[in-house]
Design an enzyme around this catalytic site. Structure first.
Site, PDB file in Angstrom:
ATOM      1  N   MET A 137       0.799  -1.314   0.005  1.00 48.02           N
ATOM      2  CA  MET A 137      -0.189  -0.074  -0.195  1.00 48.02           C
ATOM      3  C   MET A 137       0.749   1.206  -0.017  1.00 48.02           C
ATOM      4  O   MET A 137       0.312   2.250  -0.137  1.00 48.02           O
ATOM      5  CB  MET A 137      -0.990   0.015   1.028  1.00 48.02           C
ATOM      6  CG  MET A 137      -2.149  -1.112   1.261  1.00 48.02           C
ATOM      7  SD  MET A 137      -3.144  -0.757   2.644  1.00 48.02           S
ATOM      8  CE  MET A 137      -3.776   0.856   2.236  1.00 48.02           C
ATOM      9  N   LYS A 160       1.700   5.233   7.777  1.00 51.86           N
ATOM     10  CA  LYS A 160       1.657   4.598   6.501  1.00 51.86           C
ATOM     11  C   LYS A 160       1.290   5.322   5.453  1.00 51.86           C
ATOM     12  O   LYS A 160       0.286   6.064   5.595  1.00 51.86           O
ATOM     13  CB  LYS A 160       0.599   3.455   6.607  1.00 51.86           C
ATOM     14  CG  LYS A 160       0.646   2.667   5.118  1.00 51.86           C
ATOM     15  CD  LYS A 160      -0.334   1.509   5.274  1.00 51.86           C
ATOM     16  CE  LYS A 160       0.354   0.258   5.881  1.00 51.86           C
ATOM     17  NZ  LYS A 160      -0.256  -0.958   5.792  1.00 51.86           N
ATOM     18  N   ASP A 165      -6.505 -11.600   4.123  1.00 58.80           N
ATOM     19  CA  ASP A 165      -5.360 -11.898   3.673  1.00 58.80           C
ATOM     20  C   ASP A 165      -4.557 -12.616   5.120  1.00 58.80           C
ATOM     21  O   ASP A 165      -3.239 -11.940   5.119  1.00 58.80           O
ATOM     22  CB  ASP A 165      -4.674 -10.829   3.206  1.00 58.80           C
ATOM     23  CG  ASP A 165      -3.386 -11.098   2.277  1.00 58.80           C
ATOM     24  OD1 ASP A 165      -3.008 -12.252   1.927  1.00 58.80           O
ATOM     25  OD2 ASP A 165      -2.704 -10.238   2.129  1.00 58.80           O
TER      26      ASP A 165
END
Length: 505
Positions: free
Chosen positions: A23, A41, A139
């Site tokens: 990402m 992030k 995931d």
């Protein structure tokens, strides 16, 4: 792309890059408002996307971050903040020293059955909480499971997590990682909790075999036939739970409650009480073998308030392990009678003030060992029969009684013989708590093992949590003893509750 020293939304300063994932870039950051270390992030929007696609990606990322932020639990990635600057979302999370499970397996080889079962049980708890909240991870794999140096297990990277009611859950763009994706998901079926459960089974197999249970390069039928043969080669203790988790038909796949029971049956009381980062046996002072200190981004609970966790013992003011030879909570000393009735002592323990200089003060038992992690403080009796915790987080419009009920759901689903004694609102009449604020108290009994990592299998416990709202701050006092010690130590608890000074804001 961000640069060291950059100030994001006039609050989060980027310190250094930690790594780049699917990402975007992850940074170590500093929250200048709260003066704490965080992970930031930076979501990188691909230039190949047109403006409409870029806007959709930004909105989807923000939505998924909000989805992850709903899951306040020690085993689940959480989110502190979602900000937008320069047309890109920035996700603010907790920064915890840890290693990913795939790196642990890569450096140490296959794990022992007790260690693998303990990690699987923690991840199963995370999935149970997420699924109850209507969120599917999508995931689950070793790379997305973080093992803290203190033994904490965190299911990370809910970057493609989705709400069950979200139409985007039907999209087939990202379905998981080869070798760890359920067969029905690989065939295009929508995301569902059963798919996460299958991925957990594949991860458990990988912990003891060093690889997924089938070759993802094969066709679906050949892969599943190979899987059956491989499961038959797994350690005998794990075959029943692996067979249930990896059932081909989602409708026949094992549920969380049965999987937890089988995993608990694999573990001895010592294994159940041990941190999952330990390779089975030994004392809590043994951290992960060969660990090199490094910061890996995980997002835990915002303070982890839901069930206060004295799951690491340390000297005052320092999180870590007890001195060699120190008694281990929940595990009797060699030669001692487990949980024998102690010699008579005064019914009210001697107390001392703990003042962290943060606007609150608590009376705590003298001689108990202190562990500090982020915004929660835990003290434990050296015999491993009593624990106390104090924790803080922002109120942010939360309803205390609803938060405590969510806490009850979390604990009751992970322990045995749970019994609620009471969960009630208390009148806000004490000093420091105004009539416009309030308190909630929850008392229960239960039998280990369960959510608390120190809880010993088969041992009954008695617990009380009091949540206190003062202004825009919430603090929680948690008190847990073995059931046989509750009455003896109740006067001590009464004094602690009476003397506690909560933060004013």
């Amino acid at each position: 792309m961000g640069t060291p020293g950059q100030l994001v939304v006039k609050r989060y300063r980027l310190v250094r890059a930690l790594g780049q994932g699917g990402m975007g870039m992850v940074w170590e950051g500093h929250d200048t408002l709260l003066d704490r270390v965080v992970a930031v992030k930076e979501v990188l929007v691909p230039h190949r996307l047109d403006s409409r696609q870029q806007l959709q990606m930004i909105h989807r990322t923000s939505r998924e971050a909000r989805t992850a932020a709903r899951l306040n639990h020690r085993n689940i990635v959480g989110v502190f903040d979602v900000a937008e600057e320069d047309g890109r979302p920035w996700i603010i999370m907790e920064l915890v020293p840890s290693r990913s499970l795939d790196r642990v397996i890569g450096s140490e080889g296959t794990l022992s059955v007790p260690r693998a079962a303990t990690i699987a049980r923690e991840v199963l708890t995370a999935l149970s909480i997420a699924h109850t909240a209507g969120v599917v991870h999508r995931d689950v794999k070793p790379a997305n499971i973080l093992i803290g140096y203190d033994g904490r297990v965190v299911l990370s990277d809910f970057g493609i997590a989705t709400s069950l009611g979200d139409p985007s859950a039907q999209r087939s763009g990202t379905v998981g990682s080869p070798g760890f994706v359920a067969p029905e998901r690989a065939g295009g079926a929508p995301a569902a909790p059963e798919g996460d459960v299958w991925s957990l089974g594949a991860t458990l197999f990988a912990m003891v075999a060093g690889r997924p249970p089938f070759d993802s390069s094969m066709g679906p039928l050949a892969s599943l036939l190979t899987q059956d043969a491989e499961v038959a080669k797994a350690p005998a203790e794990l075959r029943p739970v692996l067979a249930g988790l990896l059932a081909k038909d989602p409708a026949k796949r094992m549920g969380a409650a049965e999987a937890r029971r089988l995993l608990d049956d694999v573990l001895s009381p010592e294994d159940a009480a041990a941190p999952s980062g330990r390779a089975g046996g030994g004392s809590r002072s043994k951290l992960l073998a060969g660990v090199v200190a490094a910061a890996v981004v995980v997002a835990g609970t915002i303070g982890g308030w839901a069930v206060l966790r004295p799951d690491g013992i340390a000297s005052a003011g320092r999180a870590g392990a007890p001195p060699t030879g120190a008694p281990v909570p929940g595990v009797p000393s060699p030669g001692a009678t487990p949980f024998a009735t102690p010699a008579p002592v005064p019914s009210r323990l001697k107390l001392k003030w703990h003042d962290a200089g943060q606007g609150w003060k608590a009376a705590v038992p003298r001689g108990w060992q202190l562990s500090i992690r982020q915004n929660y403080f835990t003290w434990s009796d050296r015999t491993g029969t009593a624990y106390m915790g104090v924790e803080f987080f922002d109120a942010q419009g939360r309803v205390p009684i609803e938060l405590m009920r969510a806490t009850e759901d979390s604990l009751s689903s992970s322990v045995r013989k749970y019994r609620k004694i009471r969960l009630v609102k208390l009148p806000a009449t004490r000093e420091g708590v105004s009539k416009n604020d309030g308190m909630v108290e929850w008392e229960s009994t239960w039998t280990g093992p369960g959510y608390h990592s120190w809880a010993v299998k088969g041992v009954p416990y008695h617990e009380l949590q009091r949540m206190i709202v003062t202004g825009n701050r919430i603090s929680v006092i948690d008190w847990v003893t073995t059931k046989t010690e509750w009455d003896r130590l109740k006067p001590t608890l009464d004094s602690i509750l009476r003397l506690y000074h909560p933060p004013s804001q």
